[in-house]
Design an enzyme around this catalytic site. Structure first.
Site, PDB file in Angstrom:
ATOM      1  N   HIS A  99       0.968  -1.249   0.126  1.00 16.05           N
ATOM      2  CA  HIS A  99      -0.033  -0.019   0.130  1.00 16.05           C
ATOM      3  C   HIS A  99       0.818   1.455   0.085  1.00 16.05           C
ATOM      4  O   HIS A  99       0.910   2.040   0.906  1.00 16.05           O
ATOM      5  CB  HIS A  99      -1.026  -0.058   1.040  1.00 16.05           C
ATOM      6  CG  HIS A  99      -0.797  -0.656   2.201  1.00 16.05           C
ATOM      7  ND1 HIS A  99       0.089  -0.098   3.182  1.00 16.05           N
ATOM      8  CD2 HIS A  99      -1.398  -1.754   2.945  1.00 16.05           C
ATOM      9  CE1 HIS A  99       0.073  -0.787   4.316  1.00 16.05           C
ATOM     10  NE2 HIS A  99      -0.580  -2.015   4.197  1.00 16.05           N
ATOM     11  N   HIS A 120      -1.847  -9.814  15.811  1.00 14.66           N
ATOM     12  CA  HIS A 120      -2.284  -8.492  15.073  1.00 14.66           C
ATOM     13  C   HIS A 120      -3.452  -8.662  13.972  1.00 14.66           C
ATOM     14  O   HIS A 120      -3.025  -9.799  13.140  1.00 14.66           O
ATOM     15  CB  HIS A 120      -0.613  -8.029  14.367  1.00 14.66           C
ATOM     16  CG  HIS A 120      -1.104  -6.653  13.412  1.00 14.66           C
ATOM     17  ND1 HIS A 120      -2.080  -5.859  13.777  1.00 14.66           N
ATOM     18  CD2 HIS A 120      -0.270  -6.201  12.374  1.00 14.66           C
ATOM     19  CE1 HIS A 120      -1.905  -4.997  12.675  1.00 14.66           C
ATOM     20  NE2 HIS A 120      -0.755  -5.210  12.000  1.00 14.66           N
ATOM     21  N   GLU A 156      -4.051  -7.263  11.034  1.00 19.37           N
ATOM     22  CA  GLU A 156      -4.192  -6.624   9.664  1.00 19.37           C
ATOM     23  C   GLU A 156      -3.871  -7.888   8.618  1.00 19.37           C
ATOM     24  O   GLU A 156      -3.532  -9.008   9.042  1.00 19.37           O
ATOM     25  CB  GLU A 156      -2.839  -5.822   9.514  1.00 19.37           C
ATOM     26  CG  GLU A 156      -3.015  -4.919   8.121  1.00 19.37           C
ATOM     27  CD  GLU A 156      -1.773  -3.778   7.813  1.00 19.37           C
ATOM     28  OE1 GLU A 156      -1.066  -3.726   8.759  1.00 19.37           O
ATOM     29  OE2 GLU A 156      -2.186  -3.210   7.057  1.00 19.37           O
ATOM     30  N   ASP A 187      -2.413  -9.205   6.381  1.00 21.35           N
ATOM     31  CA  ASP A 187      -1.106  -9.772   5.831  1.00 21.35           C
ATOM     32  C   ASP A 187      -0.706 -10.956   6.862  1.00 21.35           C
ATOM     33  O   ASP A 187      -0.058 -11.792   6.520  1.00 21.35           O
ATOM     34  CB  ASP A 187       0.098  -8.642   5.637  1.00 21.35           C
ATOM     35  CG  ASP A 187       0.250  -7.861   6.743  1.00 21.35           C
ATOM     36  OD1 ASP A 187      -0.342  -7.465   7.270  1.00 21.35           O
ATOM     37  OD2 ASP A 187       1.474  -7.521   6.682  1.00 21.35           O
ATOM     38  N   HIS A 208       1.478  -1.236  15.429  1.00 21.04           N
ATOM     39  CA  HIS A 208       0.885  -0.131  14.710  1.00 21.04           C
ATOM     40  C   HIS A 208      -0.560  -0.138  14.530  1.00 21.04           C
ATOM     41  O   HIS A 208      -0.908   1.059  13.986  1.00 21.04           O
ATOM     42  CB  HIS A 208       1.668   0.107  13.220  1.00 21.04           C
ATOM     43  CG  HIS A 208       1.274  -0.748  12.213  1.00 21.04           C
ATOM     44  ND1 HIS A 208       0.807  -0.170  11.063  1.00 21.04           N
ATOM     45  CD2 HIS A 208       0.995  -2.031  12.248  1.00 21.04           C
ATOM     46  CE1 HIS A 208       0.792  -1.176  10.176  1.00 21.04           C
ATOM     47  NE2 HIS A 208       0.807  -2.359  10.842  1.00 21.04           N
ATOM     48  N   ASP A 210       4.545  -6.706  13.987  1.00 20.71           N
ATOM     49  CA  ASP A 210       5.433  -6.060  12.893  1.00 20.71           C
ATOM     50  C   ASP A 210       6.583  -5.331  13.422  1.00 20.71           C
ATOM     51  O   ASP A 210       7.328  -4.892  12.788  1.00 20.71           O
ATOM     52  CB  ASP A 210       4.105  -5.123  12.457  1.00 20.71           C
ATOM     53  CG  ASP A 210       3.322  -5.589  11.530  1.00 20.71           C
ATOM     54  OD1 ASP A 210       3.571  -6.465  10.574  1.00 20.71           O
ATOM     55  OD2 ASP A 210       2.132  -4.839  11.432  1.00 20.71           O
ATOM     56  N   TYR A 262      11.560   0.171   7.003  1.00 18.60           N
ATOM     57  CA  TYR A 262      10.097  -0.103   7.663  1.00 18.60           C
ATOM     58  C   TYR A 262      10.106   0.778   8.644  1.00 18.60           C
ATOM     59  O   TYR A 262       8.625   0.890   8.875  1.00 18.60           O
ATOM     60  CB  TYR A 262      10.843  -1.827   8.257  1.00 18.60           C
ATOM     61  CG  TYR A 262       9.296  -2.311   8.488  1.00 18.60           C
ATOM     62  CD1 TYR A 262       8.665  -3.288   7.708  1.00 18.60           C
ATOM     63  CD2 TYR A 262       9.011  -2.340   9.756  1.00 18.60           C
ATOM     64  CE1 TYR A 262       7.565  -4.208   8.236  1.00 18.60           C
ATOM     65  CE2 TYR A 262       8.083  -2.767  10.445  1.00 18.60           C
ATOM     66  CZ  TYR A 262       7.270  -3.818   9.601  1.00 18.60           C
ATOM     67  OH  TYR A 262       6.173  -4.517  10.292  1.00 18.60           O
ATOM     68  N   HIS A 281       7.550  -9.986   9.914  1.00 17.57           N
ATOM     69  CA  HIS A 281       8.103  -9.847   8.477  1.00 17.57           C
ATOM     70  C   HIS A 281       9.637  -9.842   8.608  1.00 17.57           C
ATOM     71  O   HIS A 281      10.320  -9.406   9.411  1.00 17.57           O
ATOM     72  CB  HIS A 281       7.649  -8.397   7.886  1.00 17.57           C
ATOM     73  CG  HIS A 281       6.254  -8.130   7.760  1.00 17.57           C
ATOM     74  ND1 HIS A 281       5.632  -8.967   6.653  1.00 17.57           N
ATOM     75  CD2 HIS A 281       5.436  -7.462   8.629  1.00 17.57           C
ATOM     76  CE1 HIS A 281       4.358  -8.517   6.857  1.00 17.57           C
ATOM     77  NE2 HIS A 281       4.187  -7.624   7.698  1.00 17.57           N
TER      78      HIS A 281
HETATM   79 FE1  FEO Z   1       0.428  -4.248  10.077  1.00 18.47          FE
HETATM   80 FE2  FEO Z   1       2.395  -6.855   8.662  1.00 18.47          FE
HETATM   81  O1  FEO Z   1       0.751  -5.889   9.301  1.00 18.47           O
END
Ligand code: FEO
Length: 406
Positions: free
Chosen positions: A24, A78, A80, A82, A145, A164, A192, A225
């Site tokens: 994004h 989390h 989100e 992903d 976040h 994250d 990042y 990640h």
């Molecule tokens: Fe906030 Fe890697 O998702």
């Protein structure tokens, strides 16, 4: 890729995304990974899942260790997509005894997947949960976040699953910090932080103080990640301690876009002024530098000098987009100035000044505009703007207050 053992009975079972190049708006030139972790104990526990298209990769990795149906607990650090895109299918397949999440995580899960009947177990900050030989502890990290974000910690192994935080968009076959090129690792970690966490720096600062106060022994940091910090977790904690206070390096960035070369000529003359005063600088043309790479440089810059030609009474679209992006990330402790060429109306400089004022940059110049093509006299003014920025940086270095011009 096979599952990888981090510690006895603790495995990485995530997926590597070699394809993604845009997250994004953040350019992910090296791809990324979606990390999930499996703990094999009396209560078998899966920490996080993966983006929806990677579900079969996750399940393949789990199956290499145990039958997924044996998983008892599923921890959602989390929500989100992903990390949770595959969650509905995974929950259906493994039928966990508990879906463990924070209070805000529970709300976010309901809003994402509309499943009232999942066996939610909402943990309170500091709560402990025994898995048998290992004990999990949960640390709420709201707004790092997302509101739902939390860390999970294995007390006996001293491993933090940090969601994250402390991650990198770095798709590699290697799973640990000591196995990859350190310059690449630190660049991707910086990028990042700059593009995801800069606006949460005050919260990062508090979190680091909290971890220090808790004297939490940390052997390993396993983010969602990129690679796992096994050799040197202190390296990324130290880096976060620096980044969260936005201390500049005494350098300047000239970030610009140009229509017919005039603004570029001005940019180069400003650079000459900085060079004459011995200031380290970068010329970042938005036509060739992606906004997320530019933001990586902004993270430790002391001065940002923005240049743009006027187009249709406004800004060139790349500069308008960059300003919108930078404003969202809220960098602090930055000296600002603006310049640009124009034909007849010349609003660009005013708009850049306004935007930097809104970001609370310390403005050290009223702005420099040149109609059409700069002559020597104008370029001399640009060199002088470079000198002005250099002098303000010198004042900062000497601990003197630098006051915004009206
Ligand atoms: Fe906030 Fe890697 O998702």
């Amino acid at each position: 890729m096979k599952p990888v053992e981090l510690a006895k009975n603790v495995y990485w079972v995530g997926a590597i995304d070699w394809l993604t190049r845009d997250f994004h708006g953040y350019s992910t030139k090296r791809g990324t990974t979606y990390n999930a972790y499996l703990i094999v104990d009396e209560k078998i526990t899966l920490i996080d899942t993966v983006k929806a298209p990677y579900r079969s990769e996750l399940m393949h990795h789990i199956r290499a260790i145990i039958d997924p149906k044996k998983i008892d607990y599923l921890v959602v650090n989390h929500v989100e997509m992903d990390h949770s895109g595959s969650l509905p299918e995974v929950v259906k397949e493994i039928e966990p005894e508990k879906v463990i999440c924070s209070k805000m995580g529970h709300k976010a899960l309901l809003k994402h997947f509309h499943q009232e009947d999942w066996p939610y177990h909402i943990v309170t900050p500091g709560e402990e949960l025994s898995l048998g030989e290992k004990t999990l502890n949960f640390l709420e990290t709201r707004m790092l976040h997302w509101p739902d974000s939390m860390f999970t910690y294995i007390k006996e192994d001293q491993i933090v699953f940090s969601s994250d935080a402390f991650g990198q968009h770095l798709g590699t076959s290697e799973r640990f910090d000591d196995e990859v090129n350190q310059d690449v690792l630190m660049y991707e970690s910086t990028k990042y932080y700059a593009n995801i966490l800069t606006l949460y720096s005050p919260i990062v600062k508090k979190l680091i103080a909290q971890i220090e106060e808790m004297q939490l022994p940390i052997k390993m940091i396993a983010p969602d990640h990129g690679v796992i910090w096994r050799k040197n977790p202190g390296k990324i904690i130290d880096a976060y301690s620096r980044w969260c206070v936005n201390e500049g390096k005494g350098n300047a960035l000239i970030i610009y876009d140009t229509m017919w070369e005039s603004t570029r000529k001005m940019a180069k003359a400003i650079a000459e002024g900085l060079q004459e005063k011995g200031v380290s600088y970068k010329l970042l043309d938005l036509q060739v530098n992606h906004r997320s790479d530019v933001m990586t440089d902004v993270l430790d810059a002391s001065a940002v000098i923005l240049g743009c030609s006027t187009l249709n009474n406004g800004l060139l679209p790349r500069m308008a987009g960059f300003l919108m992006y930078m404003r969202g990330l809220r960098p602090t402790n930055i000296l600002g100035a603006a310049f640009g060429s124009f034909g007849w109306s010349g609003e660009a400089v005013k708009l850049m000044n306004k935007s930097m004022q809104e970001m609370k940059f310390t403005m050290i110049h009223k702005g420099l505009r040149v109609q059409y093509v700069p002559e020597d006299v104008h370029l001399r003014e640009c060199v002088e703007l470079g000198h002005t920025v250099a002098e303000a940086l010198e004042d900062l270095k000497a601990g003197k207050e630098v006051v915004s011009v009206e």
